[in-house]
Design a protein around this motif. Structure first.
Motif, PDB file in Angstrom:
ATOM      1  N   ARG A  22      -9.086  -3.464  -4.346  1.00 40.50           N
ATOM      2  CA  ARG A  22      -7.750  -3.828  -4.119  1.00 40.50           C
ATOM      3  C   ARG A  22      -6.930  -3.049  -3.510  1.00 40.50           C
ATOM      4  O   ARG A  22      -6.093  -3.435  -2.428  1.00 40.50           O
ATOM      5  N   GLN A  23      -7.042  -1.776  -3.592  1.00 37.80           N
ATOM      6  CA  GLN A  23      -6.265  -0.748  -2.775  1.00 37.80           C
ATOM      7  C   GLN A  23      -6.640  -0.959  -1.232  1.00 37.80           C
ATOM      8  O   GLN A  23      -6.025  -0.895  -0.293  1.00 37.80           O
ATOM      9  N   ALA A  24      -7.972  -1.180  -1.132  1.00 42.26           N
ATOM     10  CA  ALA A  24      -8.529  -1.033   0.351  1.00 42.26           C
ATOM     11  C   ALA A  24      -7.868  -2.417   0.904  1.00 42.26           C
ATOM     12  O   ALA A  24      -7.664  -2.314   2.139  1.00 42.26           O
ATOM     13  N   THR A  25      -7.754  -3.656   0.267  1.00 41.00           N
ATOM     14  CA  THR A  25      -7.226  -4.796   0.790  1.00 41.00           C
ATOM     15  C   THR A  25      -5.762  -4.800   1.071  1.00 41.00           C
ATOM     16  O   THR A  25      -5.447  -5.182   2.118  1.00 41.00           O
ATOM     17  N   GLU A  26      -5.078  -3.971   0.085  1.00 40.01           N
ATOM     18  CA  GLU A  26      -3.795  -3.676   0.387  1.00 40.01           C
ATOM     19  C   GLU A  26      -3.589  -3.008   1.713  1.00 40.01           C
ATOM     20  O   GLU A  26      -2.678  -3.133   2.599  1.00 40.01           O
TER      21      GLU A  26
ATOM     22  N   TYR B 295      -7.728 -13.243   2.255  1.00 34.46           N
ATOM     23  CA  TYR B 295      -8.749 -13.114   3.436  1.00 34.46           C
ATOM     24  C   TYR B 295      -9.115 -11.929   3.603  1.00 34.46           C
ATOM     25  O   TYR B 295     -10.476 -11.779   3.921  1.00 34.46           O
ATOM     26  N   LEU B 296      -8.076 -10.749   3.676  1.00 36.03           N
ATOM     27  CA  LEU B 296      -8.969  -9.561   3.843  1.00 36.03           C
ATOM     28  C   LEU B 296      -9.768  -9.000   2.949  1.00 36.03           C
ATOM     29  O   LEU B 296     -10.692  -8.026   3.037  1.00 36.03           O
ATOM     30  N   GLY B 297      -9.400  -9.421   1.608  1.00 37.77           N
ATOM     31  CA  GLY B 297     -10.206  -9.008   0.395  1.00 37.77           C
ATOM     32  C   GLY B 297     -11.826  -9.346   0.728  1.00 37.77           C
ATOM     33  O   GLY B 297     -12.703  -8.629   0.536  1.00 37.77           O
ATOM     34  N   ALA B 298     -11.843 -10.679   1.297  1.00 37.71           N
ATOM     35  CA  ALA B 298     -13.133 -11.100   1.536  1.00 37.71           C
ATOM     36  C   ALA B 298     -14.002 -10.484   2.529  1.00 37.71           C
ATOM     37  O   ALA B 298     -15.042 -10.127   2.422  1.00 37.71           O
ATOM     38  N   LEU B 299     -13.061 -10.034   3.647  1.00 39.01           N
ATOM     39  CA  LEU B 299     -13.194  -9.413   4.648  1.00 39.01           C
ATOM     40  C   LEU B 299     -13.857  -7.672   4.197  1.00 39.01           C
ATOM     41  O   LEU B 299     -15.165  -7.473   4.762  1.00 39.01           O
ATOM     42  N   VAL B 300     -13.428  -7.353   3.475  1.00 37.38           N
ATOM     43  CA  VAL B 300     -13.641  -6.191   2.900  1.00 37.38           C
ATOM     44  C   VAL B 300     -15.119  -6.134   2.101  1.00 37.38           C
ATOM     45  O   VAL B 300     -15.777  -5.297   2.355  1.00 37.38           O
ATOM     46  N   ALA B 301     -14.990  -7.019   1.363  1.00 38.73           N
ATOM     47  CA  ALA B 301     -16.332  -7.220   0.460  1.00 38.73           C
ATOM     48  C   ALA B 301     -17.673  -7.496   1.585  1.00 38.73           C
ATOM     49  O   ALA B 301     -18.635  -6.781   1.139  1.00 38.73           O
TER      50      ALA B 301
ATOM     51  N   SER C 236       0.786  -1.059  -0.172  1.00 34.58           N
ATOM     52  CA  SER C 236      -0.014  -0.059   0.040  1.00 34.58           C
ATOM     53  C   SER C 236       0.778   1.157  -0.092  1.00 34.58           C
ATOM     54  O   SER C 236       1.978   1.287  -0.668  1.00 34.58           O
ATOM     55  N   PHE C 237       0.411   2.455   0.588  1.00 30.79           N
ATOM     56  CA  PHE C 237       1.015   3.684   0.773  1.00 30.79           C
ATOM     57  C   PHE C 237       2.418   3.508   1.277  1.00 30.79           C
ATOM     58  O   PHE C 237       3.139   4.587   0.898  1.00 30.79           O
ATOM     59  N   ILE C 238       2.892   2.794   1.814  1.00 30.24           N
ATOM     60  CA  ILE C 238       4.219   2.544   2.335  1.00 30.24           C
ATOM     61  C   ILE C 238       5.268   2.757   1.233  1.00 30.24           C
ATOM     62  O   ILE C 238       6.522   3.168   1.516  1.00 30.24           O
TER      63      ILE C 238
END
Lengths: 407, 63
Positions: free
Chosen positions: A231-235, A199-205, A93-95
């Motif tokens: 994708r950005q949110a997941t990252e 895993y986190l993509g599914a959680l964001v969804a 991500s933004f790092i």
């Protein structure tokens, strides 16, 4: 200076490899070879795992100057960015981005880590710490402080913030460990990163469908507004989950190991009611231990000078904060652990616009741990020979794999 | 002492708020610095100087 020698006087064949090993028996100190480089030159070449030879910046003041220089980039996709290792995928991500996109994305999660929001979390964090101590004291004695306390506390806190089910902690802790282990193969690191993203993509969804009062749901609002892709949110979620538990867990365990070796400092902390001393201890522990030992990484976008040394556009820069935090130019008697000293200007969280966003939360967690654990468990002691404590010499984040303790 | 902040430079790390909460706050929308007191009283000067020193983005200046 001749063109074949670097400022520390190394010919190309002699350029030292980085990172360097710590000295036997000195697990809390920077590698001796790194300290020698600091004494020899302010800027010097080192050789990385892939054979590239970026510049290493040794002094506190010069590191701060480089990390605030807009001609220096954190873009991990830049072809000559000095990477920590192969594999892992993505930019974290933004790092791994520059402004303005870095600032745009970072500011979306900024409010959750504001000092006043974090302060509102104090009762929640205190309750998590108290419960973890209760559970540890009710369990086997001796025990491993990492598993019983240091890892659960920050994992529970970040799970609350993101509304990630804590029941999945074995899964996300194991994959995080693979991602930040230097000895993981590129494939292992890439698959661990992909599993966490899935895993986190599914959680964001799920949060997009059923928003709640948590950080991932607020990212969901940004997705709906068209400001952020899934994708950005997941990252971002991957970054926050890893950064949220691994770093603080390592600080808790490593600083407890250090305090057990420095009983006078531990006694001072245990016997004081002054919250200012606990806060000061947090800064000194961060300075002294500084668990992100792989060096910040940057690449020069233009020709520039660092402490008088010419750096060409496209050349890599390695900025190891552990050595800056022991720079006698910035900290008098730097190897003395002194929880009363003024250490706020340490660079344990990095420096520049990429400085750790979660630092108010890390500070709060450490302060509460320091004010609670040693008082509730006043006879806490190492339950093994100090020489047998397994330190994370192979990690991008330093710490101990386990810390057997008794009380 | 006069304090100036550059919102564009600010990265919202919150360092200044820890040093001098009487002088600095953060904006609810994005965590960016809010200057509460541009001419702080003398007893706050040391804390403000620390805030300048620890600001990672060099977003605070004094005159």
């Amino acid at each position: 200076m001749t063109s074949t020698m670097d400022p520390a006087g190394h010919s190309p064949a002699e350029v030292p490899e980085y990172p360097m090993p710590r000295a036997e028996g000195c697990p809390f100190d920077p590698p001796p070879a790194l300290r020698e480089l600091q004494e020899q030159a302010r800027v010097t070449r080192v050789k990385l795992w892939d054979g590239t030879t970026p510049w290493l910046v040794t002094r506190h003041a010069d590191q701060r100057a480089v990390l605030t220089d807009r001609r220096v980039s954190a873009d991990m996709t830049h072809p000559t960015y000095p990477r920590q290792a192969a594999g892992g995928g993505g930019t974290l991500s933004f790092i791994g981005m520059d402004d303005p996109e870095h600032a745009r994305l970072r500011r979306m999660v900024g409010p959750a880590f504001m000092v006043k929001r974090v302060e509102e979390m104090r009762p929640m964090v205190q309750a998590i710490v108290d419960d973890a101590i209760d559970a540890m004291l009710a369990g086997p004695n001796p025990t491993d402080l990492v598993e019983a306390f240091a890892l659960p506390v920050p994992s529970l806190v970040i799970c609350k913030l993101l509304d990630v089910p804590y029941g999945d902690h074995d899964f996300f802790q194991a994959n995080s460990r693979t991602m930040i282990n230097r000895n993981s193969t590129p494939d292992e690191r890439t698959s661990a990163s992909a599993r966490l993203a899935e895993y986190l993509g599914a959680l964001v969804a799920r949060k997009l469908e059923k928003p709640g009062d948590d950080l991932l749901s607020r990212l969901g609002e940004k997705i709906k507004a068209g400001d952020l892709t899934v994708r950005q949110a997941t990252e971002m979620a991957v970054l926050l989950l890893i950064a949220g538990h691994e770093t603080t867990a390592n600080m808790i365990a490593l600083s407890t190991a250090l305090l057990l070796r420095n009983p006078d400092q531990l006694a001072m902390l245990r016997e004081s009611d002054d919250p200012a001393l606990a806060r000061s201890a947090v800064e000194e522990m961060l300075r002294y231990l500084n668990i992100t030992h792989g060096g910040r990484r940057r690449v020069a976008l233009e020709d520039l000078e660092v402490a008088g040394c010419p750096v060409k556009a496209g050349e890599g820069l390695v900025i190891p904060n552990d050595i800056a935090n022991r720079d006698p130019e910035a900290f008098p008697d730097p190897d003395r652990l002194d929880i009363t000293r003024s250490a706020r200007h340490h660079v344990a969280f990095g420096f520049g616009v990429h400085q750790c966003l979660g630092q108010p939360l890390a500070r709060l967690e450490l302060e509460i741990v320091y004010r609670s654990l040693y008082r509730r468990v006043p006879n806490l002691a190492l339950a093994t020979d100090f020489e047998k404590v397994p330190f994370k010499h192979d990690g991008f984040v330093y710490g101990v794999y386990e810390l057997p303790v008794s009380w | 002492m006069k304090v100036f902040v550059d919102e564009d430079k600010c990265c919202g790390a919150g360092s200044c708020v820890l040093s001098a909460p009487e002088v600095f706050d953060q904006r609810d929308d994005d965590g960016v610095v809010v200057l509460l007191d541009a001419e702080p009283a003398e007893h706050l000067h040391a804390a403000v100087r620390e805030a300048v020193q620890v600001c990672p983005a060099a977003a605070i200046t004094l005159a």
